[in-house]
Scaffold this motif. Structure first.
Motif, short mmCIF file in Angstrom:
data_model
loop_
_atom_site.label_atom_id
_atom_site.label_comp_id
_atom_site.label_asym_id
_atom_site.label_seq_id
_atom_site.Cartn_x
_atom_site.Cartn_y
_atom_site.Cartn_z
N CYS A 12 32.00 19.70 16.58
CA CYS A 12 33.07 18.95 17.52
C CYS A 12 32.27 18.18 18.61
O CYS A 12 32.72 16.94 18.90
CB CYS A 12 34.02 19.98 18.28
N LEU A 27 32.89 29.95 15.53
CA LEU A 27 32.96 29.22 16.73
C LEU A 27 31.55 28.36 17.25
O LEU A 27 31.92 27.23 17.74
CB LEU A 27 33.37 29.98 17.78
N SER A 28 30.52 28.92 17.12
CA SER A 28 29.20 28.35 17.18
C SER A 28 29.17 27.18 16.77
O SER A 28 28.72 25.94 16.93
CB SER A 28 28.06 29.23 17.27
N GLY A 64 31.35 25.26 14.78
CA GLY A 64 32.67 24.43 15.15
C GLY A 64 32.43 23.76 16.39
O GLY A 64 32.56 22.63 16.29
N ILE A 65 31.99 24.50 17.40
CA ILE A 65 31.75 23.61 18.79
C ILE A 65 30.62 22.51 18.42
O ILE A 65 30.76 21.56 18.94
CB ILE A 65 31.41 24.74 19.81
N ALA A 75 34.20 20.36 11.03
CA ALA A 75 34.56 20.55 12.53
C ALA A 75 35.63 21.40 12.96
O ALA A 75 35.80 22.47 13.40
CB ALA A 75 34.26 19.50 13.63
N SER A 76 36.86 20.75 12.29
CA SER A 76 38.24 21.45 12.38
C SER A 76 38.39 22.69 11.93
O SER A 76 38.91 23.66 12.51
CB SER A 76 39.05 20.30 11.99
N GLY A 113 37.40 30.05 13.65
CA GLY A 113 36.79 30.86 14.67
C GLY A 113 37.77 31.26 15.80
O GLY A 113 37.73 32.49 16.12
N ILE A 114 38.58 30.45 15.91
CA ILE A 114 39.76 30.85 16.77
C ILE A 114 40.71 32.14 16.42
O ILE A 114 41.04 32.98 17.03
CB ILE A 114 40.67 29.54 17.34
N ALA A 139 36.17 25.02 11.03
CA ALA A 139 35.21 26.00 11.48
C ALA A 139 35.71 26.60 12.94
O ALA A 139 35.94 27.76 13.16
CB ALA A 139 33.72 25.57 11.84
N THR A 140 36.08 25.60 13.78
CA THR A 140 36.85 25.76 14.94
C THR A 140 38.01 26.48 14.84
O THR A 140 38.23 27.64 15.52
CB THR A 140 36.85 24.44 15.86
N LEU A 141 39.06 26.20 14.09
CA LEU A 141 40.35 26.84 14.04
C LEU A 141 39.96 28.19 13.20
O LEU A 141 40.56 29.13 13.66
CB LEU A 141 41.02 26.12 12.95
#
Length: 307
Positions: A48, A41-42, A44-45, A191-192, A198-199, A194-196
């Motif tokens: 983003c 999340l860190s 990925g954000i 970005a997508s 992380g979620i 890592a964020t996904l």
């Protein structure tokens, strides 16, 4: 362009050499789910935010094409499974074990790539690449067999099983990255993904009440994990995806063979992990094999440019 390709590989090898000891250290102090949730999340954000300023048109393209959305979500699932197994593997083995297990992904990754992509097939069917890859692979296996961690410990064997499963998933994952990289910049994919991922990790951590364990962890250590996540995503994901996009799966897998050497040196300095004389000899063999294979790839590109 060729010089930039080599510089990118060198930076990737050195930075990943630091990355494995960092991941190993964090795997000891954090549960795997919390570890990956915060790291992804860190990172990925962070990606983003960059994409919102620099790659708005690419984001619009993604939202308009459901096939790309599904591919990115599939990539995130593979990445989630890969890193869950990989971090658990590091937890039960060592930093250097994590890096040297990446060599075992090379044959499988190259076979998959050569079956589905003609450009990869042209690289892997050249004799000098084959000879260099075989030398580097055998040198890496020699490195593994002379590891001080191969002591028959049952827990370490479990760690090796985790790492084996992780590299199998990684080989398939790289093919998805290569396909997506045809239309999207590496940072947008990173970005997508890592964020996904992380979620997904965060959701599982909350559902299993694992996330509550963070209350017992010092704030400074959590802050360190956040920065480690950004560092890890920049090196292990963004740079890796960039090499996959620009240079292909075969060359990326060859580059992976050199990471155990930098990891061994840095792990020795930071974590006190030992390196034997036989492992040093193995490292020289790996370097020779990679140079042999890369030299052929350089010659091919030079001839192509002249033509």
């Amino acid at each position: 362009m060729e010089r930039n390709d080599y510089l990118t590989r060198i930076f990737y090898i050195v930075l990943m050499g630091f990355g494995f000891p960092i991941m190993r250290y964090m795997s000891i102090h954090f549960d795997t789910l919390n570890n990956n949730a915060i790291r992804f999340l860190s990172g990925g954000i962070f990606f983003c935010i960059i994409c919102l300023f620099k790659f708005r048109e690419e984001i619009k393209t993604i939202l308009k094409d459901y096939k790309i959305v599904l591919s990115l979500f599939l990539l995130a699932i593979f990445m989630t499974a890969n890193m869950f197994l990989f971090i658990n593997g590091l937890k039960y083995t060592s930093a250097i074990s994590g890096s040297i297990f990446g060599i075992l992904a090379m044959p499988l990754g190259i076979i998959f790539a050569s079956v589905f992509y003609s450009d990869e097939r042209k690289i892997v069917t050249n004799k000098r690449f084959i000879h260099g890859a075989i030398i580097a692979f055998l040198g890496s296996l020699f490195f593994v067999l002379n590891s001080h961690h191969s002591n028959g410990n049952e827990i370490i064997h479990i760690g090796y099983i985790y790492l084996t499963c992780a590299i199998i998933i990684q080989s398939i994952q790289n093919l998805i990255v290569k396909k997506l990289a045809l239309n999207l910049p590496a940072i947008v994919i990173s970005a997508s993904t890592a964020t996904l991922s992380g979620i997904i990790f965060l959701t599982i951590a909350i559902y299993t009440n694992t996330f509550n364990n963070l209350r017992e962890v010092p704030f400074t250590l959590i802050t360190g994990l956040i920065f480690a996540g950004i560092y890890g995503m920049l090196t292990g994901m963004l740079m890796a995806f960039y090499i996959l996009k620009k240079q292909g799966v075969a060359i990326f897998n060859m580059t992976q063979l050199l990471i155990p050497i930098s990891t061994g040196i840095i792990g020795y300095i930071t974590l006190g992990e030992t390196i034997s004389i036989m492992q040093m000899i193995s490292g020289v063999i790996v370097i020779f094999g990679c140079i042999l294979a890369s030299k052929r790839e350089h010659t091919m590109r030079t001839k192509k440019c002249i033509a």
